[in-house]
Write a protein that holds these residues in place. Structure first.
Motif, short mmCIF file in Angstrom:
data_model
loop_
_atom_site.label_atom_id
_atom_site.label_comp_id
_atom_site.label_asym_id
_atom_site.label_seq_id
_atom_site.Cartn_x
_atom_site.Cartn_y
_atom_site.Cartn_z
N LYS A 130 0.86 -1.19 0.00
CA LYS A 130 0.00 0.00 0.00
C LYS A 130 0.89 1.23 0.00
CE LYS A 130 -3.30 2.80 2.41
NZ LYS A 130 -3.80 3.27 3.71
N ASP A 131 0.73 2.05 -1.02
CA ASP A 131 1.58 3.25 -1.19
C ASP A 131 3.06 2.89 -1.10
OD1 ASP A 131 -0.72 4.84 -1.43
OD2 ASP A 131 -0.86 5.13 0.73
N GLY A 132 3.42 1.74 -1.67
CA GLY A 132 4.81 1.32 -1.75
C GLY A 132 5.34 0.60 -0.53
N GLU A 133 4.53 0.49 0.53
CA GLU A 133 4.96 -0.17 1.76
C GLU A 133 4.28 -1.53 1.91
OE1 GLU A 133 7.30 0.93 3.79
OE2 GLU A 133 7.58 2.75 2.58
N PRO A 134 4.98 -2.53 2.48
CA PRO A 134 4.36 -3.86 2.65
C PRO A 134 3.06 -3.77 3.45
CG PRO A 134 6.72 -3.97 3.09
CD PRO A 134 6.38 -2.51 2.94
N LEU A 135 2.05 -4.48 2.98
CA LEU A 135 0.75 -4.53 3.64
C LEU A 135 0.62 -5.87 4.36
CD1 LEU A 135 -1.96 -3.00 3.99
CD2 LEU A 135 -2.79 -4.24 1.98
N GLY A 178 -6.58 -7.23 11.65
CA GLY A 178 -7.92 -6.72 11.92
C GLY A 178 -8.82 -6.74 10.70
N ARG A 179 -9.11 -5.56 10.16
CA ARG A 179 -10.03 -5.42 9.03
C ARG A 179 -9.42 -5.83 7.70
NH1 ARG A 179 -10.84 -0.83 7.57
NH2 ARG A 179 -9.10 0.21 8.58
N VAL A 180 -8.09 -5.99 7.66
CA VAL A 180 -7.39 -6.31 6.41
C VAL A 180 -7.01 -7.78 6.39
CG1 VAL A 180 -5.37 -5.80 4.99
CG2 VAL A 180 -6.46 -3.96 6.30
N MET A 186 -2.95 3.88 -3.00
CA MET A 186 -2.56 3.05 -4.14
C MET A 186 -2.12 1.68 -3.63
SD MET A 186 -2.39 2.93 -7.41
CE MET A 186 -2.49 4.67 -7.88
N TYR A 187 -2.74 0.65 -4.14
CA TYR A 187 -2.44 -0.72 -3.73
C TYR A 187 -1.76 -1.46 -4.90
CZ TYR A 187 -5.34 -0.08 0.41
OH TYR A 187 -5.85 0.36 1.61
N GLN A 188 -0.84 -2.34 -4.55
CA GLN A 188 -0.15 -3.15 -5.56
C GLN A 188 -0.16 -4.62 -5.15
OE1 GLN A 188 3.66 -0.98 -5.68
NE2 GLN A 188 3.33 -0.74 -7.87
N CYS A 189 -0.49 -5.46 -6.11
CA CYS A 189 -0.37 -6.90 -5.95
C CYS A 189 0.93 -7.32 -6.64
CB CYS A 189 -1.57 -7.61 -6.56
SG CYS A 189 -1.47 -9.41 -6.50
N VAL A 190 1.77 -8.05 -5.93
CA VAL A 190 3.06 -8.48 -6.46
C VAL A 190 3.05 -10.00 -6.60
CG1 VAL A 190 5.56 -8.40 -6.16
CG2 VAL A 190 4.13 -6.58 -5.20
N ALA A 191 3.31 -10.49 -7.82
CA ALA A 191 3.42 -11.93 -8.06
C ALA A 191 4.86 -12.23 -8.46
CB ALA A 191 2.45 -12.38 -9.16
N GLU A 192 5.45 -13.26 -7.84
CA GLU A 192 6.85 -13.53 -8.15
C GLU A 192 7.17 -15.01 -7.99
OE1 GLU A 192 9.59 -11.66 -5.34
OE2 GLU A 192 7.93 -11.41 -3.95
N ASN A 193 8.11 -15.45 -8.81
CA ASN A 193 8.78 -16.74 -8.61
C ASN A 193 10.26 -16.51 -8.88
OD1 ASN A 193 9.11 -16.78 -11.41
ND2 ASN A 193 7.52 -18.31 -11.76
N ARG A 194 11.03 -17.57 -8.91
CA ARG A 194 12.49 -17.39 -9.02
C ARG A 194 12.91 -16.83 -10.39
NH1 ARG A 194 13.49 -23.83 -9.42
NH2 ARG A 194 12.06 -23.72 -7.68
#
Length: 201
Positions: free
Chosen positions: A99-104, A108-110, A129-137
Motif C-alpha cells: 500500500k503506497d509502496g509499503e508492505p501490507l 484486523g479489518r485487512v 494506491m495498492y499493488q499486488c506483487v506476483a513472483e517466482n524465481r
C-alpha cells in the motif's frame, strides 16, 4: 565404428514433431519449448559393439504473467472492498501486497490470502494506491489499483417515506427510513415539530 544416435522420451510419449534432430552432431533441438515438452529424454548411441544411453531431464520454467489484474475501486465508508489478482508461472507464483509502496500485512479489518485482499468497514485511512506483487524465481510483476473512499451526506432522493392510512385501530405501522449515506448516519424521528421518544408502543 562411429555410433548412430537416436532420441526418445523415457516416459513413452512421442518427441514433439517440431523437434529437429541433427544426426551428425547428436543434437536434439526443440523450438518454442512448452510445458508439454518437459520430461525425461534419452539419447541412445549404438554401433556393432553395443549401445549406451544418456538421460536428461527437461523442466519447464516460466516467469509470472497476469491472468487477472486489479481495477480501481470507489467505495463508501464502512463498505467492504475485495480485490483478487491471479498470475500464471512455473513454479507457481507467490503473492504479496503493498500500500503506497509499503508492505501490507494482514491485521484486523485487512485480510490477505494468496492473491486476494479484503478490507472490511473501510475508512478514509484505507484510501491509497495498492499493488499486488506476483513472483517466482524467474521474475516479478506488479499490478496496481487505487482505492478511493467517499464520504456522502444523507441523501433521501431515492428513499420513499410512504404516507400510511391506518385501517384497523390497534394495528401496526412500519415506516422505513434508509437514506444513502457514508459513513452510516444516526437517526432521530419527529412527529410534526416534536421529537419522538421511544415508549411501550
Amino acid at each position: 565404428p562411429v555410433p548412430t544416435i537416436s532420441w526418445r522420451r523415457a516416459d513413452g510419449k512421442q518427441i514433439p514433431r517440431k523437434a529437429r534432430r541433427h544426426r551428425s552432431s547428436g543434437l536434439l533441438e526443440i523450438p518454442n519449448f512448452q510445458q508439454e515438452d518437459a520430461g525425461l529424454y534419452e539419447c541412445v548411441a549404438e554401433n556393432v559393439r553395443g549401445k549406451n544411453v544418456a538421460r536428461g531431464q527437461l523442466t519447464f520454467y516460466a516467469q509470472p504473467s497476469w491472468i487477472q489484474k486489479l481495477s480501481d475501486v470507489h467505495a463508501a465508508m464502512e463498505e467492504r472492498v475485495a480485490w483478487e489478482c491471479r498470475a500464471s508461472g512455473r513454479p507457481k507464483p507467490s503473492y504479496r501486497w503493498l500500500k503506497d509502496g509499503e508492505p501490507l500485512l494482514p491485521q484486523g479489518r485487512v485480510q490477505l490470502e494468496q492473491g486476494s485482499l479484503t478490507i472490511t468497514n473501510v475508512s478514509l485511512a484505507d484510501a491509497g494506491m495498492y499493488q499486488c506483487v506476483a513472483e517466482n524465481r524467474h521474475g516479478i510483476i506488479f499490478a496496481s489499483a487505487e482505492l478511493s473512499v467517499i464520504a456522502v451526506g444523507p441523501d433521501f432522493s431515492k428513499t420513499l417515506l410512504k404516507k400510511l392510512t391506518l385501517v384497523k385501530v390497534g394495528g401496526e405501522v412500519i415506516i422505513e427510513c434508509k437514506p444513502k449515506a457514508s459513513p452510516r448516519p444516526t437517526y432521530s424521528w419527529k412527529k410534526g415539530k416534536d421529537i419522538l421518544r421511544e415508549n411501550e408502543r
